[in-house]
Design a protein around this motif. Sequence first.
Motif, PDB file in Angstrom:
ATOM      1  N   SER A 277      -7.354 -21.607 -31.401  1.00 36.53           N
ATOM      2  CA  SER A 277      -7.761 -20.965 -32.989  1.00 36.53           C
ATOM      3  C   SER A 277      -6.560 -20.710 -33.776  1.00 36.53           C
ATOM      4  O   SER A 277      -6.678 -22.048 -35.177  1.00 36.53           O
ATOM      5  CB  SER A 277      -8.957 -20.379 -32.375  1.00 36.53           C
ATOM      6  N   ARG A 278      -5.720 -19.808 -33.107  1.00 40.41           N
ATOM      7  CA  ARG A 278      -4.731 -20.000 -34.043  1.00 40.41           C
ATOM      8  C   ARG A 278      -3.859 -20.905 -34.762  1.00 40.41           C
ATOM      9  O   ARG A 278      -2.854 -21.135 -35.208  1.00 40.41           O
ATOM     10  CB  ARG A 278      -3.907 -18.084 -33.862  1.00 40.41           C
ATOM     11  N   ASN A 279      -3.492 -21.581 -33.317  1.00 42.69           N
ATOM     12  CA  ASN A 279      -2.145 -22.687 -33.503  1.00 42.69           C
ATOM     13  C   ASN A 279      -2.587 -23.218 -34.513  1.00 42.69           C
ATOM     14  O   ASN A 279      -1.987 -24.263 -35.173  1.00 42.69           O
ATOM     15  CB  ASN A 279      -2.215 -23.088 -32.352  1.00 42.69           C
ATOM     16  N   ARG A 280      -3.789 -23.731 -34.622  1.00 46.51           N
ATOM     17  CA  ARG A 280      -4.307 -24.601 -36.215  1.00 46.51           C
ATOM     18  C   ARG A 280      -4.354 -24.710 -37.331  1.00 46.51           C
ATOM     19  O   ARG A 280      -4.046 -25.007 -38.503  1.00 46.51           O
ATOM     20  CB  ARG A 280      -5.916 -24.281 -35.686  1.00 46.51           C
ATOM     21  N   ASN A 281      -3.862 -23.155 -37.350  1.00 47.00           N
ATOM     22  CA  ASN A 281      -3.850 -22.639 -38.850  1.00 47.00           C
ATOM     23  C   ASN A 281      -2.070 -22.936 -38.903  1.00 47.00           C
ATOM     24  O   ASN A 281      -1.488 -23.062 -39.515  1.00 47.00           O
ATOM     25  CB  ASN A 281      -4.725 -21.407 -39.175  1.00 47.00           C
ATOM     26  N   LEU A 282      -1.540 -22.245 -37.663  1.00 43.62           N
ATOM     27  CA  LEU A 282      -0.350 -21.485 -37.264  1.00 43.62           C
ATOM     28  C   LEU A 282       1.086 -23.244 -37.485  1.00 43.62           C
ATOM     29  O   LEU A 282       2.238 -23.092 -37.917  1.00 43.62           O
ATOM     30  CB  LEU A 282       0.210 -20.352 -36.931  1.00 43.62           C
ATOM     31  N   HIS A 283       0.030 -24.005 -36.345  1.00 42.05           N
ATOM     32  CA  HIS A 283       1.125 -24.637 -36.614  1.00 42.05           C
ATOM     33  C   HIS A 283       1.921 -25.254 -35.706  1.00 42.05           C
ATOM     34  O   HIS A 283       3.523 -26.055 -36.200  1.00 42.05           O
ATOM     35  CB  HIS A 283       1.227 -25.725 -38.128  1.00 42.05           C
ATOM     36  N   PHE A 284       2.389 -24.116 -34.734  1.00 35.91           N
ATOM     37  CA  PHE A 284       3.392 -24.311 -34.266  1.00 35.91           C
ATOM     38  C   PHE A 284       3.455 -25.087 -32.831  1.00 35.91           C
ATOM     39  O   PHE A 284       4.286 -25.321 -32.342  1.00 35.91           O
ATOM     40  CB  PHE A 284       3.224 -22.917 -33.287  1.00 35.91           C
ATOM     41  N   GLY A 285       2.429 -26.244 -32.643  1.00 35.51           N
ATOM     42  CA  GLY A 285       2.832 -27.356 -31.719  1.00 35.51           C
ATOM     43  C   GLY A 285       1.963 -26.984 -30.298  1.00 35.51           C
ATOM     44  O   GLY A 285       1.863 -25.356 -29.941  1.00 35.51           O
ATOM     45  N   LEU A 286       2.300 -27.871 -29.076  1.00 39.98           N
ATOM     46  CA  LEU A 286       2.375 -27.519 -28.059  1.00 39.98           C
ATOM     47  C   LEU A 286       2.866 -26.367 -27.471  1.00 39.98           C
ATOM     48  O   LEU A 286       2.585 -25.487 -26.582  1.00 39.98           O
ATOM     49  CB  LEU A 286       2.555 -29.154 -27.091  1.00 39.98           C
ATOM     50  N   ILE A 287       4.225 -26.269 -27.792  1.00 34.11           N
ATOM     51  CA  ILE A 287       5.263 -26.158 -27.022  1.00 34.11           C
ATOM     52  C   ILE A 287       4.825 -24.618 -27.429  1.00 34.11           C
ATOM     53  O   ILE A 287       5.025 -23.634 -26.281  1.00 34.11           O
ATOM     54  CB  ILE A 287       6.942 -26.046 -27.031  1.00 34.11           C
ATOM     55  N   GLY A 288       5.089 -24.224 -29.052  1.00 32.22           N
ATOM     56  CA  GLY A 288       4.816 -23.567 -29.035  1.00 32.22           C
ATOM     57  C   GLY A 288       3.165 -22.443 -28.670  1.00 32.22           C
ATOM     58  O   GLY A 288       3.215 -21.110 -27.909  1.00 32.22           O
ATOM     59  N   GLY A 289       2.163 -23.033 -28.770  1.00 27.74           N
ATOM     60  CA  GLY A 289       0.968 -22.433 -27.724  1.00 27.74           C
ATOM     61  C   GLY A 289       0.889 -22.149 -26.422  1.00 27.74           C
ATOM     62  O   GLY A 289       0.033 -20.552 -26.099  1.00 27.74           O
ATOM     63  N   ALA A 290       1.951 -22.735 -25.865  1.00 34.94           N
ATOM     64  CA  ALA A 290       2.593 -22.424 -24.401  1.00 34.94           C
ATOM     65  C   ALA A 290       3.403 -20.889 -24.411  1.00 34.94           C
ATOM     66  O   ALA A 290       3.081 -20.385 -23.308  1.00 34.94           O
ATOM     67  CB  ALA A 290       3.261 -23.734 -22.982  1.00 34.94           C
ATOM     68  N   LEU A 291       3.956 -21.280 -25.569  1.00 36.54           N
ATOM     69  CA  LEU A 291       4.619 -19.728 -25.648  1.00 36.54           C
ATOM     70  C   LEU A 291       4.332 -18.439 -25.643  1.00 36.54           C
ATOM     71  O   LEU A 291       4.018 -17.578 -24.969  1.00 36.54           O
ATOM     72  CB  LEU A 291       6.083 -20.250 -26.642  1.00 36.54           C
ATOM     73  N   GLY A 292       3.053 -18.654 -26.795  1.00 37.68           N
ATOM     74  CA  GLY A 292       2.136 -17.887 -27.242  1.00 37.68           C
ATOM     75  C   GLY A 292       1.447 -17.494 -26.207  1.00 37.68           C
ATOM     76  O   GLY A 292       1.037 -16.122 -25.801  1.00 37.68           O
ATOM     77  N   ALA A 293       0.711 -18.713 -24.899  1.00 33.44           N
ATOM     78  CA  ALA A 293      -0.297 -17.845 -23.818  1.00 33.44           C
ATOM     79  C   ALA A 293       0.334 -17.142 -23.127  1.00 33.44           C
ATOM     80  O   ALA A 293      -0.097 -16.551 -22.170  1.00 33.44           O
ATOM     81  CB  ALA A 293      -0.300 -19.695 -23.139  1.00 33.44           C
ATOM     82  N   LEU A 294       1.691 -17.580 -22.559  1.00 39.55           N
ATOM     83  CA  LEU A 294       2.851 -17.423 -21.505  1.00 39.55           C
ATOM     84  C   LEU A 294       2.980 -16.050 -22.010  1.00 39.55           C
ATOM     85  O   LEU A 294       2.694 -14.517 -21.126  1.00 39.55           O
ATOM     86  CB  LEU A 294       4.110 -18.171 -20.985  1.00 39.55           C
ATOM     87  N   GLY A 295       3.396 -15.460 -23.197  1.00 37.72           N
ATOM     88  CA  GLY A 295       3.583 -14.437 -23.817  1.00 37.72           C
ATOM     89  C   GLY A 295       2.299 -13.150 -23.802  1.00 37.72           C
ATOM     90  O   GLY A 295       2.364 -12.128 -22.894  1.00 37.72           O
TER      91      GLY A 295
END
Length: 323
Positions: A277-295
């Motif tokens: 949900s947040r990545n839709r607004n922040l546009h961090f991409g697939l790698i960014g989303g994976a980093l966010g989930a891992l973090g």
Amino acid sequence: MSYRDVAIIVEWENALLAELERPKEMLRRLQGQAIAFAQREGCRFHLVIAYNPHDVDISVPQGAVDDCIEEESWPGTVTFMDAGDRHYYALKTHAVAQRDEDLIVFVDSDVVPEEGWLEALLTPFQDPEVQIVGGNTYLDTPDATGKAFALFWFFKPKRSLPDLSTRRSFFANNLAIRKATFDAHPFPEAQAYRGQCNEMARALIQDGVAIHSAGAAWMSHPAPNGVSHILNRAAAKGFDNVYWNRQRKAGWLKASPVGAVFRLLRTVLQLPSRVVSRNRNLHFGLIGGALGALGGFGYALIVFLSELVSWIAPSFVKRHVSV
């Protein structure tokens, strides 16, 4: 207008964990917005820098103020307050107790207000019925750490909000409140790192005081600064989970390792939808989303481990962790 004098309380504790440029930028923006608002509305602003002399050399905040605040044009007074051996919430409460202005504004030393922040935060007080107004704080994302944390941490990304609404909580780093209301409902004394603002909000709501939110009163907050700070914030959160569940007499289960397991599972189960949900607004991409989930998973795991330690040895985290 139902007020003429405003005290702006800045705690100089969070600045110890941020780069000095952030508090300096906060002061620069505060100067410009305070001057403009005072000229238009005819009020005075009294800037109070509250600090713990055991942690802060007074020359540091004084130097920042000298660099960023033109005292001859500042619409009021500037004061440096030695608050003794106090921290965060106690710094704020002590500073308020020494002031007699009609209205109190709390600003942390590591947040940076956006254009229009002060006007959005104070304009609602033209209604004498309004007692407290919280602003909105979002996570700054200048690097990969900030981007990853923005996908799961408690500071939500910046978004469109109503000009004025009511809510059940607020952040103590971005808040305005009438002094009489604060005196009646101060931040409670507690051994917790954070969470006193939530307890204060509970007391306000219980007494029928509406907590307002100013949609345009935005500030940016930095992500934790380095690995040590990340570990400390997560460990402090774990301690606070156990502490507040005990204080609220929520029952043995919530404060026990069983409750900690349920909180970990809930966080992990909610993590994917939050990141997406947040990545839709922040546009961090697939790698960014994976980093966010891992973090987010790693952070939740440290919180969980800290809860277990805090349940077994309540004083251990408090002795070894500072934030």
